[in-house]
Design an enzyme around this catalytic site. Sequence first.
Site, PDB file in Angstrom:
ATOM      1  N   TYR A   1       1.110  -1.047   0.195  1.00  0.00           N
ATOM      2  CA  TYR A   1       0.153   0.063  -0.554  1.00  0.00           C
ATOM      3  C   TYR A   1       0.677   1.772  -0.128  1.00  0.00           C
ATOM      4  O   TYR A   1       0.737   1.995  -0.697  1.00  0.00           O
ATOM      5  CB  TYR A   1      -0.888   0.282   1.259  1.00  0.00           C
ATOM      6  CG  TYR A   1      -2.421  -1.033   1.146  1.00  0.00           C
ATOM      7  CD1 TYR A   1      -1.960  -1.999   0.378  1.00  0.00           C
ATOM      8  CD2 TYR A   1      -2.916  -0.053   1.266  1.00  0.00           C
ATOM      9  CE1 TYR A   1      -3.663  -2.377  -0.159  1.00  0.00           C
ATOM     10  CE2 TYR A   1      -4.884  -0.936   1.042  1.00  0.00           C
ATOM     11  CZ  TYR A   1      -4.418  -1.869  -0.011  1.00  0.00           C
ATOM     12  OH  TYR A   1      -5.839  -2.991  -0.122  1.00  0.00           O
TER      13      TYR A   1
ATOM     14  N   GLU B   1       1.016   6.493  -7.211  1.00  0.00           N
ATOM     15  CA  GLU B   1      -0.087   7.368  -6.991  1.00  0.00           C
ATOM     16  C   GLU B   1       0.067   8.510  -7.182  1.00  0.00           C
ATOM     17  O   GLU B   1       0.203   9.582  -8.096  1.00  0.00           O
ATOM     18  CB  GLU B   1      -1.393   7.176  -6.338  1.00  0.00           C
ATOM     19  CG  GLU B   1      -1.670   5.610  -6.817  1.00  0.00           C
ATOM     20  CD  GLU B   1      -3.023   5.109  -5.904  1.00  0.00           C
ATOM     21  OE1 GLU B   1      -4.428   6.467  -5.133  1.00  0.00           O
ATOM     22  OE2 GLU B   1      -3.573   3.894  -5.021  1.00  0.00           O
TER      23      GLU B   1
END
Length: 219
Positions: free
Chosen positions: A143, A151
């Site tokens: 993550y 991202e």
Amino acid sequence: MPAFSKLYLFAYNSLQAFGWAVSLFAILINFFSTHSLDGAYASAGDLICLLQTVSFLEVIHGALGIVPSGVLFPFMQWGGRTHFVLAIVRQIVEVQELPSVFITFVAWSIAEVIRYSHYALNCIGSCPSLIHYLRYTVFIVLYPIGLAPGEMWTMYQALPFVKKKNLYADLFAAFPFSYYNFLMAVLICYPFLWLNLYRHLLKQRRSKLGRHQETKKKK
């Protein structure tokens, strides 16, 4: 849980696991054949866009009570990822070959293959301990990798193109700010929203792995 719901969830999660496995395989095949990180979107972008869009069903599952996940956290994850892949990467050709897109897609794909496999196997009551452990462990590494060099770095690099193209000008015409301003605000808020989700997952991990160990001891 009714038999029909179990069958539906098994089919849904199995298809998602298969789709993400195909995505991961396509990205890695391209990487090993070209020795380049710039082919991730060309290899699996369309499929990932589809899989991510369809995953809105998980918000509906929570709202209907088919699964105990609730609505908030599934919606947060779906909204963030869908905005990233559909509103930014799919619309801005210039960012599609960035290494950060490769990093994001690989991190997502590995995590989702494990997560959906875990869900599917639980539907039929035969989830191996290793899959259960990986489901509540690999996100600890994947993550943050998917977020920061993935991202967020992609969104930051997209800013000049968003400004140059005046992206979504018609959509934001009614607002006193542009999509460029909106995206900058998203970048500022993203770590705080993500941290809330990450803490939720860590709490879930302690609960799920602790309960799993107690069940094994009883056996």
